[in-house]
Design a protein around this motif. Structure first.
Motif, PDB file in Angstrom:
ATOM      1  N   GLN A 333     -14.729   1.432  11.186  1.00 22.75           N
ATOM      2  CA  GLN A 333     -14.558   2.274  10.006  1.00 22.75           C
ATOM      3  C   GLN A 333     -13.599   3.429  10.286  1.00 22.75           C
ATOM      4  OE1 GLN A 333     -17.498   1.132  11.106  1.00 22.75           O
ATOM      5  NE2 GLN A 333     -17.858  -0.348   9.426  1.00 22.75           N
ATOM      6  N   GLN A 334     -13.697   4.008  11.482  1.00 23.85           N
ATOM      7  CA  GLN A 334     -12.797   5.102  11.838  1.00 23.85           C
ATOM      8  C   GLN A 334     -11.350   4.621  11.958  1.00 23.85           C
ATOM      9  OE1 GLN A 334     -15.201   6.276  15.335  1.00 23.85           O
ATOM     10  NE2 GLN A 334     -15.192   8.368  14.516  1.00 23.85           N
ATOM     11  N   MET A 335     -11.175   3.400  12.482  1.00 23.30           N
ATOM     12  CA  MET A 335      -9.820   2.855  12.602  1.00 23.30           C
ATOM     13  C   MET A 335      -9.250   2.517  11.227  1.00 23.30           C
ATOM     14  SD  MET A 335      -9.793   0.491  16.030  1.00 23.30           S
ATOM     15  CE  MET A 335     -11.262  -0.437  15.608  1.00 23.30           C
ATOM     16  N   LEU A 336     -10.083   1.962  10.344  1.00 20.15           N
ATOM     17  CA  LEU A 336      -9.612   1.620   8.997  1.00 20.15           C
ATOM     18  C   LEU A 336      -9.257   2.873   8.207  1.00 20.15           C
ATOM     19  CD1 LEU A 336     -12.051  -1.285   8.002  1.00 20.15           C
ATOM     20  CD2 LEU A 336      -9.656  -1.457   8.699  1.00 20.15           C
ATOM     21  N   ALA A 337      -9.921   3.991   8.538  1.00 17.52           N
ATOM     22  CA  ALA A 337      -9.608   5.244   7.839  1.00 17.52           C
ATOM     23  C   ALA A 337      -8.183   5.687   8.130  1.00 17.52           C
ATOM     24  CB  ALA A 337     -10.594   6.326   8.253  1.00 17.52           C
ATOM     25  N   ARG A 338      -7.630   5.250   9.269  1.00 13.93           N
ATOM     26  CA  ARG A 338      -6.254   5.592   9.631  1.00 13.93           C
ATOM     27  C   ARG A 338      -5.247   4.605   9.032  1.00 13.93           C
ATOM     28  NH1 ARG A 338      -4.024   9.709  10.745  1.00 13.93           N
ATOM     29  NH2 ARG A 338      -2.543   8.668  12.138  1.00 13.93           N
ATOM     30  N   LEU A 339      -5.740   3.672   8.246  1.00 17.75           N
ATOM     31  CA  LEU A 339      -4.852   2.664   7.663  1.00 17.75           C
ATOM     32  C   LEU A 339      -3.840   3.309   6.727  1.00 17.75           C
ATOM     33  CD1 LEU A 339      -4.154  -0.343   7.207  1.00 17.75           C
ATOM     34  CD2 LEU A 339      -5.850  -0.362   5.380  1.00 17.75           C
ATOM     35  N   PHE A 340      -4.297   4.264   5.907  1.00 20.70           N
ATOM     36  CA  PHE A 340      -3.435   4.884   4.897  1.00 20.70           C
ATOM     37  C   PHE A 340      -2.752   6.138   5.463  1.00 20.70           C
ATOM     38  CE2 PHE A 340      -6.859   2.654   2.661  1.00 20.70           C
ATOM     39  CZ  PHE A 340      -6.105   1.763   1.922  1.00 20.70           C
ATOM     40  N   ARG A 341      -2.031   5.943   6.535  1.00 19.37           N
ATOM     41  CA  ARG A 341      -1.265   7.026   7.150  1.00 19.37           C
ATOM     42  C   ARG A 341       0.119   7.086   6.501  1.00 19.37           C
ATOM     43  NH1 ARG A 341      -1.860   2.665  10.397  1.00 19.37           N
ATOM     44  NH2 ARG A 341      -0.056   1.834  11.539  1.00 19.37           N
ATOM     45  N   ARG A 343       3.262   6.585   7.297  1.00 16.21           N
ATOM     46  CA  ARG A 343       4.194   5.465   7.440  1.00 16.21           C
ATOM     47  C   ARG A 343       3.827   4.314   6.515  1.00 16.21           C
ATOM     48  NH1 ARG A 343       5.761   2.470  13.085  1.00 16.21           N
ATOM     49  NH2 ARG A 343       6.524   4.570  13.518  1.00 16.21           N
ATOM     50  N   VAL A 344       2.544   3.967   6.495  1.00 17.84           N
ATOM     51  CA  VAL A 344       2.084   2.861   5.656  1.00 17.84           C
ATOM     52  C   VAL A 344       2.247   3.193   4.178  1.00 17.84           C
ATOM     53  CG1 VAL A 344       0.072   1.475   5.006  1.00 17.84           C
ATOM     54  CG2 VAL A 344       0.501   2.018   7.412  1.00 17.84           C
ATOM     55  N   LEU A 345       1.939   4.421   3.803  1.00 20.16           N
ATOM     56  CA  LEU A 345       2.067   4.821   2.401  1.00 20.16           C
ATOM     57  C   LEU A 345       3.522   4.791   1.948  1.00 20.16           C
ATOM     58  CD1 LEU A 345      -0.462   7.810   2.263  1.00 20.16           C
ATOM     59  CD2 LEU A 345      -0.777   5.480   1.396  1.00 20.16           C
ATOM     60  N   ILE A 346       4.433   5.207   2.814  1.00 17.79           N
ATOM     61  CA  ILE A 346       5.856   5.193   2.457  1.00 17.79           C
ATOM     62  C   ILE A 346       6.340   3.759   2.286  1.00 17.79           C
ATOM     63  CG2 ILE A 346       8.173   5.692   3.309  1.00 17.79           C
ATOM     64  CD1 ILE A 346       6.999   8.207   4.637  1.00 17.79           C
ATOM     65  N   TYR A 347       6.020   2.900   3.255  1.00 17.88           N
ATOM     66  CA  TYR A 347       6.397   1.494   3.142  1.00 17.88           C
ATOM     67  C   TYR A 347       5.824   0.877   1.867  1.00 17.88           C
ATOM     68  CZ  TYR A 347       8.049   1.378   8.016  1.00 17.88           C
ATOM     69  OH  TYR A 347       8.737   1.582   9.183  1.00 17.88           O
ATOM     70  N   SER A 348       4.547   1.152   1.601  1.00 22.11           N
ATOM     71  CA  SER A 348       3.881   0.547   0.440  1.00 22.11           C
ATOM     72  C   SER A 348       4.513   1.017  -0.860  1.00 22.11           C
ATOM     73  CB  SER A 348       2.391   0.903   0.457  1.00 22.11           C
ATOM     74  OG  SER A 348       1.765   0.435   1.628  1.00 22.11           O
ATOM     75  N   THR A 349       4.821   2.304  -0.945  1.00 21.65           N
ATOM     76  CA  THR A 349       5.418   2.852  -2.169  1.00 21.65           C
ATOM     77  C   THR A 349       6.784   2.236  -2.437  1.00 21.65           C
ATOM     78  OG1 THR A 349       4.234   4.942  -1.857  1.00 21.65           O
ATOM     79  CG2 THR A 349       6.135   4.953  -3.340  1.00 21.65           C
ATOM     80  N   ILE A 350       7.617   2.198  -1.411  1.00 26.37           N
ATOM     81  CA  ILE A 350       8.963   1.621  -1.578  1.00 26.37           C
ATOM     82  C   ILE A 350       8.865   0.140  -1.925  1.00 26.37           C
ATOM     83  CG2 ILE A 350      11.155   1.155  -0.444  1.00 26.37           C
ATOM     84  CD1 ILE A 350      10.709   3.614   1.273  1.00 26.37           C
ATOM     85  N   LEU A 351       7.963  -0.559  -1.243  1.00 29.63           N
ATOM     86  CA  LEU A 351       7.814  -1.998  -1.482  1.00 29.63           C
ATOM     87  C   LEU A 351       7.362  -2.278  -2.907  1.00 29.63           C
ATOM     88  CD1 LEU A 351       7.794  -4.897  -0.399  1.00 29.63           C
ATOM     89  CD2 LEU A 351       5.444  -4.505   0.383  1.00 29.63           C
ATOM     90  N   MET A 352       6.343  -1.572  -3.379  1.00 33.38           N
ATOM     91  CA  MET A 352       5.849  -1.792  -4.732  1.00 33.38           C
ATOM     92  C   MET A 352       6.909  -1.420  -5.771  1.00 33.38           C
ATOM     93  SD  MET A 352       3.048  -3.258  -4.472  1.00 33.38           S
ATOM     94  CE  MET A 352       2.796  -3.285  -6.249  1.00 33.38           C
ATOM     95  N   THR A 353       7.669  -0.362  -5.506  1.00 33.18           N
ATOM     96  CA  THR A 353       8.744   0.024  -6.428  1.00 33.18           C
ATOM     97  C   THR A 353       9.784  -1.075  -6.522  1.00 33.18           C
ATOM     98  OG1 THR A 353       8.406   2.365  -5.890  1.00 33.18           O
ATOM     99  CG2 THR A 353      10.501   1.760  -6.917  1.00 33.18           C
ATOM    100  N   MET A 354      10.153  -1.647  -5.393  1.00 30.44           N
ATOM    101  CA  MET A 354      11.142  -2.725  -5.381  1.00 30.44           C
ATOM    102  C   MET A 354      10.623  -3.967  -6.094  1.00 30.44           C
ATOM    103  SD  MET A 354      13.864  -1.587  -3.845  1.00 30.44           S
ATOM    104  CE  MET A 354      14.727  -3.105  -3.481  1.00 30.44           C
TER     105      MET A 354
END
Length: 481
Positions: A333-341, A343-354
């Motif tokens: 659970q502690q490791m999954l909490a670091r999922l939305f760091r 770098r991941v949020l930036i990649y996800s935002t750009i990807l979804m926008t594209m």
């Protein structure tokens, strides 16, 4: 002097020897051991998903044609209900960017997911190893067969394996070419030896590449030819999930009986069975730490969990975890909490926008094309009845599979009138499927309606059946008196 002569040391010159350094390192053949478990099941799920798509799509029909066909001769690309032309290469650029961003995102989250589960090299190697195991047996049987002298059994098994490999490779080549030449035409022509030279070449070339890469080169492609293995570390951070050996729990490793207990004689949980090495498709030892050769397939996790289960120890000596999670002994659970760091949020935002941008663009993509070119030879002229006239060349293209009629309107200045050459309005009617047509139109304006100079006007072409409209900007020149 006599004593000196007796004790003198004779010096001999040793001739220089040439030392040869080889830049090539011979690799031992990797004999993988069969393994079962969660990650092995997921690998085979992805094998079925990817290959059902690859081998099945060329046989699907859509509106009387092949569902996915890249017609290079006709310069048209059919993707189910969509039709693309060379002018639509912007969508290919979008697709490549989306693919790259997806790779960055998934790598940042969970390492080499692409390599371990969906890369064609991994998928076809898995298929070829399955055929090899079915024909020659498991790891020990294959090693003994290769070490044995040639006899009837070895000849039969090796020949049968080669036949299966070559047949599968050729069918893969046929399927690949089937995306460019209609499959229902290609297969009969190949069976009747009437296929064209290029079709035959690419069937053989792609088939040979599959046969060589998946049958023989295997891990060498991943270790030496694939560039991703070299720059993957740039996309990792301390919170990236990777296949990791728990050194603190496993060391010092050593063999023992099941009755001795997990930490008997001061040993760690690793019993040094080397099964994790035997199941690895690239032949590495994950206990030596993360290595660029590791493709993240999880085979060693399945193997180690099976051994731990048989020994009665807790599973997870080798597992998917993060470096920070391992160092700090975090829970999942502690490791999954670091999922939305970040770098991941930036990649996800750009990807979804594209993705959204590309989807919206394709959805609103019109089924015809209009280009407006002014006649630069004559900027403006007066007609016999005293009107100002500009001439334009309209380039129309019907990008649908049906005949279409169009309507033309020009706005931007009051009292603009459209006159077709020879007064034939039918020039924008009945365009056949994929037809391109040049239409000369004369736009007229009563003299004295507006000031002299260049004025913006708008051509509006409407598909009467589909009710779609394209607007193209141009200019109307009013000469000075």
């Amino acid at each position: 002097m006599g004593d000196i002569g007796k004790n003198a040391v004779k010096i001999t010159t040793i001739p220089e020897q040439e030392v040869v350094f080889s830049l090539y390192k011979s690799e031992d053949k990797v004999y993988t051991r069969s393994v079962s478990g969660l990650y092995n099941n997921w690998r085979w799920v992805m094998v079925w998903v990817t290959q059902l798509f690859f081998y099945g799509v060329p046989w699907l029909q859509w509106d009387g044609r092949q569902a996915m066909l890249f017609d290079l001769d006709g310069m048209r690309f059919y993707v189910f209900g969509l039709i693309f032309h060379p002018q639509d290469l912007i969508y290919l650029a979008f697709l490549l960017i989306v693919s790259a961003l997806s790779l960055f995102l998934f790598t940042a989250i969970a390492g080499r997911l692409w390599c371990g589960y969906t890369c064609p090299q991994t998928v076809y190697t898995e298929i070829y190893m399955w055929m090899e195991k079915k024909i020659e047996g498991d790891r020990i049987a294959r090693m003994r067969l290769d070490d044995s002298k040639w006899n009837t059994n070895k000849l039969i098994r090796k020949s049968l394996k080669q036949f299966a490999w070559i047949a599968f490779g050729l069918w893969t080549g046929v399927t690949f070419v089937g995306y460019f030449t209609p499959m229902r035409e290609l297969v009969p022509s190949l069976l009747q030896f009437q296929a064209g030279g290029w079709e035959t070449f690419w069937v053989c070339f792609y088939g040979f590449a599959t046969y060589g890469n998946a049958g023989y080169m295997r891990e060498q492609v991943c270790k030496y030819m694939c560039p991703y293995a070299r720059f993957q570390s740039a996309m990792f951070d301390g919170d990236t999930m990777n296949v990791t050996y728990d050194e603190a729990r496993g060391e010092p490793r050593g063999s023992r009986s099941k009755k001795a207990g997990e930490n008997a004689n001061g040993l760690g949980s690793c019993i040094d069975c080397n099964i994790c090495v035997q199941v690895c498709p690239t032949g590495i030892d994950i206990r030596n730490g993360l290595q660029y050769e590791c493709i993240g397939c999880g085979a060693c996790i399945d193997a180690c969990d099976d051994v731990m289960d048989k020994m009665g120890y807790a599973k997870g000596l080798i597992k998917y975890t993060t470096q920070n999670g391992m160092d700090n002994r975090w829970s999942r659970q502690q490791m999954l909490a670091r999922l939305f760091r970040p770098r991941v949020l930036i990649y996800s935002t750009i990807l979804m926008t594209m993705i959204v941008g590309m989807a919206v663009s394709i959805y609103y993509k019109p089924d015809f094309r209009l280009d407006v070119l002014r006649d630069r030879g004559v900027l403006a002229r007066y007609t016999n009845d005293g009107k100002i006239e500009n001439v334009y060349n309209l380039k129309l293209e019907n990008e649908t599979e049906g005949t279409r009629d169009y309507d033309l309107k020009v706005t931007g200045l009051p009292d603009l009138a459209i006159r077709f050459s020879d007064n034939n309005v039918q020039q924008i009617k009945a365009l056949k499927p994929f037809e391109k047509r040049n239409v000369i139109v004369e736009i007229q304006l009563p003299d004295g309606e507006t000031r002299a100079g260049s004025h913006k006007i708008l051509f509006e072409m409407t598909d009467i059946q589909a009710k779609e409209t394209i607007k193209e900007k141009s200019v109307f020149i009013v000469p000075s008196n």
